[in-house]
Scaffold this active site. Structure first.
Site, PDB file in Angstrom:
ATOM      1  N   HIS A  33      42.153  44.141  33.578  1.00  0.00           N
ATOM      2  CA  HIS A  33      41.999  43.289  34.963  1.00  0.00           C
ATOM      3  C   HIS A  33      41.433  42.020  34.290  1.00  0.00           C
ATOM      4  O   HIS A  33      40.623  41.960  33.810  1.00  0.00           O
ATOM      5  CB  HIS A  33      41.239  43.893  35.940  1.00  0.00           C
ATOM      6  CG  HIS A  33      39.799  43.849  35.542  1.00  0.00           C
ATOM      7  ND1 HIS A  33      38.604  43.102  35.744  1.00  0.00           N
ATOM      8  CD2 HIS A  33      38.883  44.913  34.874  1.00  0.00           C
ATOM      9  CE1 HIS A  33      37.673  43.593  35.217  1.00  0.00           C
ATOM     10  NE2 HIS A  33      37.602  44.529  34.527  1.00  0.00           N
ATOM     11  N   ASP A  57      40.510  39.868  37.004  1.00  0.00           N
ATOM     12  CA  ASP A  57      39.349  39.239  38.064  1.00  0.00           C
ATOM     13  C   ASP A  57      37.862  39.378  37.361  1.00  0.00           C
ATOM     14  O   ASP A  57      37.748  40.332  36.610  1.00  0.00           O
ATOM     15  CB  ASP A  57      39.577  39.982  39.201  1.00  0.00           C
ATOM     16  CG  ASP A  57      39.528  41.361  39.364  1.00  0.00           C
ATOM     17  OD1 ASP A  57      39.982  42.030  38.413  1.00  0.00           O
ATOM     18  OD2 ASP A  57      38.733  42.109  40.230  1.00  0.00           O
ATOM     19  N   ASP A 113      33.599  41.397  30.481  1.00  0.00           N
ATOM     20  CA  ASP A 113      34.532  42.312  31.526  1.00  0.00           C
ATOM     21  C   ASP A 113      35.515  41.447  32.204  1.00  0.00           C
ATOM     22  O   ASP A 113      35.086  40.786  33.267  1.00  0.00           O
ATOM     23  CB  ASP A 113      33.455  43.060  32.360  1.00  0.00           C
ATOM     24  CG  ASP A 113      34.209  44.017  33.147  1.00  0.00           C
ATOM     25  OD1 ASP A 113      35.278  44.377  33.092  1.00  0.00           O
ATOM     26  OD2 ASP A 113      33.596  44.625  34.101  1.00  0.00           O
ATOM     27  N   GLU A 119      40.328  44.533  40.323  1.00  0.00           N
ATOM     28  CA  GLU A 119      39.571  45.894  39.805  1.00  0.00           C
ATOM     29  C   GLU A 119      37.993  45.807  40.466  1.00  0.00           C
ATOM     30  O   GLU A 119      37.606  46.711  40.552  1.00  0.00           O
ATOM     31  CB  GLU A 119      39.568  45.950  38.073  1.00  0.00           C
ATOM     32  CG  GLU A 119      39.286  47.081  37.760  1.00  0.00           C
ATOM     33  CD  GLU A 119      37.647  47.030  37.449  1.00  0.00           C
ATOM     34  OE1 GLU A 119      36.993  48.312  36.902  1.00  0.00           O
ATOM     35  OE2 GLU A 119      37.090  45.918  37.437  1.00  0.00           O
ATOM     36  N   GLU A 120      37.424  44.596  40.266  1.00  0.00           N
ATOM     37  CA  GLU A 120      35.957  44.559  40.647  1.00  0.00           C
ATOM     38  C   GLU A 120      35.756  44.796  42.189  1.00  0.00           C
ATOM     39  O   GLU A 120      34.417  45.003  42.447  1.00  0.00           O
ATOM     40  CB  GLU A 120      35.474  43.195  40.219  1.00  0.00           C
ATOM     41  CG  GLU A 120      35.773  42.828  38.777  1.00  0.00           C
ATOM     42  CD  GLU A 120      34.775  43.433  37.899  1.00  0.00           C
ATOM     43  OE1 GLU A 120      34.146  44.564  38.321  1.00  0.00           O
ATOM     44  OE2 GLU A 120      34.646  43.532  36.678  1.00  0.00           O
ATOM     45  N   GLU A 164      37.864  48.133  28.670  1.00  0.00           N
ATOM     46  CA  GLU A 164      36.618  47.768  29.161  1.00  0.00           C
ATOM     47  C   GLU A 164      35.452  47.623  28.081  1.00  0.00           C
ATOM     48  O   GLU A 164      35.673  48.015  26.835  1.00  0.00           O
ATOM     49  CB  GLU A 164      36.165  48.947  30.192  1.00  0.00           C
ATOM     50  CG  GLU A 164      36.687  48.994  31.382  1.00  0.00           C
ATOM     51  CD  GLU A 164      36.015  47.931  32.117  1.00  0.00           C
ATOM     52  OE1 GLU A 164      36.540  47.426  33.332  1.00  0.00           O
ATOM     53  OE2 GLU A 164      34.772  47.648  32.281  1.00  0.00           O
TER      54      GLU A 164
HETATM   55 ZN   LIG Z   1      36.270  45.625  33.929  1.00  0.00          ZN
END
Ligand SMILES: [Zn+2]
Length: 208
Positions: A89, A91, A118, A149-150, A174
């Site tokens: 991801h 974002d 992240d 995702e966040e 991750e």
């Molecule tokens: Zn993440």
């Protein structure tokens, strides 16, 4: 089964292109709730994937609705079978402008900037690993990068599930734990709707 290939540990000097890519991604701020910033981030991501020789899927209505970019690598059609899916991801939880307080920089052996852990760093490492593992790939690789995702993947969930069903395995870059341990799962999320009743008052002046 043939033995797993040993891929040499890279010379740190070889990491310059990856650090350049990381800088480009970090300088393009991509908060989950900023559609224009995310569109710019996805355009950058498409360019980065294309530069690595992946076939970037055209921006269909599905992908646009999911806010995602999808690309595949199959060594010119010579690899087949269900792909390895790399799911990342773009974002971050940081608002646009965070770069002023937390600018891109390298201090010693660490790089800093919003969302670098992240998971912009994870995306860069995954692409770097793909580049280095390329001669040994036993099957195609698909890369799916989302932008929500966040906030619980509300737009991309259906697409993720559909692509995951087609994949041989799924790797999510991750961040590792503090001890370097691989993350193999995350806690779930819960959403609550809270209703409160009362009289409006400012807690500073009238706490009771
Ligand atoms: Zn993440």
């Amino acid at each position: 089964m043939s033995p797993l290939p040993v891929i040499p540990v890279p010379d740190p000097a070889d990491l310059a292109p990856a650090l350049d890519r990381l800088r480009r991604l970090v300088l393009c701020e991509t908060p989950s709730y900023a559609p224009e910033a995310l569109a710019a981030g996805l355009a950058l991501m498409r360019a980065e994937l294309a530069a690595d020789g992946l076939a970037v899927a055209p921006e269909t209505a599905d992908l646009a609705a999911a806010g995602a970019v999808r690309a595949t690598y199959d060594r010119g059609g010579t690899l087949d079978g269900p792909p390895i899916l790399i799911l990342g991801h773009l974002d971050t939880v940081h608002p646009v402008g965070e770069l002023a307080a937390n600018p891109w920089r390298i201090e010693g052996s660490r790089a800093f900037g919003p969302g670098i852990l992240d998971m912009k760093g994870g995306i860069v490492l995954a692409l770097e690993a793909l580049r280095r593992a390329e001669p040994h790939l036993p099957r195609p690789v698909e890369v799916l990068i989302t932008t929500d995702e966040e906030i619980g993947s509300p737009r991309s969930r259906g697409l993720i599930e559909a692509r995951a069903r087609e994949a041989a395995c799924i790797l999510v870059p991750e961040p590792a734990r503090d001890n370097g341990g691989l993350v193999v799962g995350r806690h779930a999320i819960l959403r609550f709707a809270l209703a409160a009743t009362g009289r409006p008052a400012h807690a500073g002046r009238d706490p009771a």
